[in-house]
Write a protein that holds these residues in place. Structure first.
Motif, short mmCIF file in Angstrom:
data_model
loop_
_atom_site.label_atom_id
_atom_site.label_comp_id
_atom_site.label_asym_id
_atom_site.label_seq_id
_atom_site.Cartn_x
_atom_site.Cartn_y
_atom_site.Cartn_z
N VAL A 185 -10.83 40.54 14.13
CA VAL A 185 -9.74 40.20 13.23
C VAL A 185 -10.04 40.55 11.78
N LYS A 220 -3.81 38.91 9.78
CA LYS A 220 -4.01 39.24 11.20
C LYS A 220 -4.56 38.00 11.88
N GLY A 221 -4.06 37.69 13.07
CA GLY A 221 -4.52 36.50 13.76
C GLY A 221 -4.72 36.73 15.24
N THR A 222 -5.59 35.93 15.86
CA THR A 222 -5.87 36.05 17.30
C THR A 222 -4.91 35.17 18.09
N TYR A 223 -4.36 35.74 19.16
CA TYR A 223 -3.40 35.02 20.01
C TYR A 223 -3.77 35.17 21.49
N TYR A 271 -17.26 32.63 13.47
CA TYR A 271 -16.18 32.14 12.60
C TYR A 271 -16.83 31.39 11.44
N ARG A 328 -9.08 33.63 4.51
CA ARG A 328 -9.18 33.29 5.93
C ARG A 328 -8.75 31.84 6.17
N GLY A 376 -7.65 29.08 9.78
CA GLY A 376 -7.62 28.95 11.24
C GLY A 376 -6.65 27.87 11.66
N SER A 417 -7.17 29.86 16.77
CA SER A 417 -6.76 31.15 16.22
C SER A 417 -7.38 31.32 14.84
N TYR A 432 -7.39 33.68 11.36
CA TYR A 432 -6.51 34.60 10.62
C TYR A 432 -7.28 35.17 9.43
N SER A 433 -7.10 36.47 9.20
CA SER A 433 -7.77 37.15 8.09
C SER A 433 -6.75 37.96 7.32
#
Length: 542
Positions: free
Chosen positions: A209, A333-336, A462, A498, A500, A510, A512-513
């Protein structure tokens, strides 16, 4: 600017002064009979021009209409004789100014005003052919600098570049969201070198990310051929080919590929899928062991490839930034989970922070409000040992969640009371806020952070310290955006770039950056326009 153009118009002999020039052709008797009316018009023009130049009465342009028509010191105007003293005469009109000064004046006007200025007279039209004027317009309005010289070397003038390329396509510059069902996207149209290029922004490969964004050109516009703007589709792997752009309505345009055979590959759909998978995910299908993830990837390929770069785009803006914001709003941008990385837009609305999806998935599509953070509900984390306990985290967050629900129910009851009681309840802080805000203020700048055991995270690495945490809700739904609901979670601010979110119900984290790319022509004109855009985005995919 309007005052400057109005003064120019009077000085250049348009409006009343044209009638003055026609009167000069009459006999002396006719001129004497009309002198009273001419003097009144001349005095009115003198007052307007005098104010523009900040000159005292009588020291500006000479009295009478003859002076404003460019008659000069040798004309019949009374101002010429009145100013007869030593020293050079004052210019009686813009036409009396040297060409180099006119070039400087015209170059400071917006390009959209220059065609009308060319209609004033032949001299102005000739001066407006000067490359310096158009080179400055291209530089100041579109940021072109060194590339202009290259265009002139190949025989394309800055004037043609502005008139035939930059100005006609100025309305498509900026940020856009393509209509690709639930998947959405992010398109940035920019002046890039000697082209206008539409760049599709793609997140890094999952789960990296913090890597930079990837870009892929979808179309470009240039003037290499026949000295006119040419649109080319850049989709596929066979190079540029014929395309088209149509403006559907304000803040919306469509692209069309006229040679979709350039998108096909010799190995058929299997080769196209393997190539797309490598570009989109950076791996092969054999590398993805999760069966559900394989299904999601294949579904996205089938859905998105059917468009063949024939898409409709709607304008989006970057969120306005206020000094009171918790951090700078913008794109992240984030993880899903199995859906990979997605792009969200973080914005602030009073005591709320909102994260809206620009790219989405079949469960929660693009345009939906994925996170909503209550900035009046800070959460103080316990020590590291207790942070590792999912039960302890759930107790903290669900405790705040119950307070929010009680406050919401209380406000609903109070809404039925008298108007004065409603105003009193609105002015009071929410229940529990008095106890929580001092705790947040007294918290250290950074505190240790660790994910609870049992929480799934795409990123094993993280941040291990955070600034503060807040109660929030996340949007979850079934496939096809069925049964959507907002569930409680914890927002963690790590640093300025960043943050989360821990989804309690999903037991998922999740990260996010911030997206650090420079995005031009993308600022919202006002907060109201931005909020209207957010509402429209949700309606596109609801």
């Amino acid at each position: 600017m309007l005052l400057r153009m109005a003064v120019c118009a009077r000085l250049c002999g348009v409006g009343q002064s044209r009638r003055c020039r026609r009167r000069q052709r009459h006999s002396q008797a006719d001129q004497d009979s009309d002198s009273d009316m001419e003097m009144e018009e001349g005095e009115e023009e003198e007052r307007v021009v005098g104010k523009a130049k900040d000159e005292p009465d009588g020291s500006g342009i000479g009295g009478g209409c003859h002076s404003s028509c460019g008659a000069g010191p040798s004309g019949a105007g009374s101002g010429a004789s009145a100013s007869g003293s030593a020293g050079p005469p004052h210019p009686q009109s813009l036409l009396d100014l040297p060409p180099e000064l006119l070039v400087e004046i015209f170059a400071s006007l917006p390009g959209i005003a220059l065609p009308n200025l060319a209609l004033v007279c032949k001299k102005f039209r000739q001066i407006l052919n000067t490359e310096t004027i158009w080179r400055r317009r291209c530089t100041e309005e579109f940021g072109m600098r060194d590339d202009l010289r290259k265009m002139e070397i190949v025989g394309i003038s800055s004037r043609d570049l502005y008139v035939k390329l930059l100005h006609p396509y100025r309305h498509i510059l900026g940020l856009w969201q393509p209509d690709i069902g639930p998947y959405g996207g992010l398109l940035n149209v920019v002046v890039d070198g000697l082209f206008i290029i539409g760049w599709m922004y793609l997140p890094p490969h999952d789960p990296r990310v913090e890597d930079p964004m990837r870009r892929r050109p979808l179309f470009r516009i240039h003037m290499w051929e026949k000295n006119k703007a040419t649109v080319e589709c850049m989709y596929g792997h066979k190079g540029p080919h014929k395309g088209d752009i149509q403006t559907v309505k304000k803040d919306e345009f469509s692209t069309k590929c006229n040679q979709t055979d350039h998108h096909r590959m010799p190995g058929g759909r299997q080769e196209e899928f393997r190539t797309w998978l490598e570009e989109e995910w950076g791996r092969t299908l054999e590398d993805i062991f999760h069966e559900h993830m394989q299904e999601l990837i294949l579904m996205k390929f089938i859905y998105t490839s059917q468009y063949d770069n024939c898409l409709t785009y709607r304008r989006i803006y970057l969120p306005p930034c206020l000094p009171s914001d918790l951090l700078q709003p913008g794109l992240f941008k984030g993880t899903y989970g199995s859906h990979g990385l997605e792009i969200i837009m973080l914005s602030f609305h009073g005591s709320k922070a909102k994260a809206t999806k620009l790219t989405g998935d079949p469960n929660v599509p693009a345009g939906q409000l994925t996170l909503e953070i209550d900035l009046q509900r800070p959460v103080r984390l316990p020590d590291l040992e207790q942070q590792r306990s999912m039960e302890e985290l759930s107790r903290l967050v669900l405790g705040v969640h119950e307070e929010v629900q009680r406050a919401s129910q209380s406000q609903g009851v109070q809404a039925e009371a008298a108007e004065s009681e409603v105003e009193a309840s609105d002015s009071a802080p929410p229940a529990g806020a008095e106890d929580e805000e001092p705790a947040a203020a007294a918290a250290p700048k950074t505190q240790a952070f660790v994910l609870p055991l049992g929480v799934m995270a795409r990123n094993e690495v993280y941040p291990r310290t955070c600034k503060m945490c807040f109660y929030g809700t996340g949007l979850i739904a079934g496939h096809g955006f069925t049964s959507p609901e907002r569930t409680p979670g914890l927002f963690i601010l790590f640093d300025d770039d960043r943050f989360g979110f821990i989804w309690l119900e999903l037991k998922s984290f999740s990260l996010y950056s911030r997206l650090t790319d420079q995005l031009t022509h993308a600022q919202a004109p006002s907060m109201q326009r931005f909020e209207n855009m957010l509402r429209n985005m949700q309606s596109w995919t609801s």
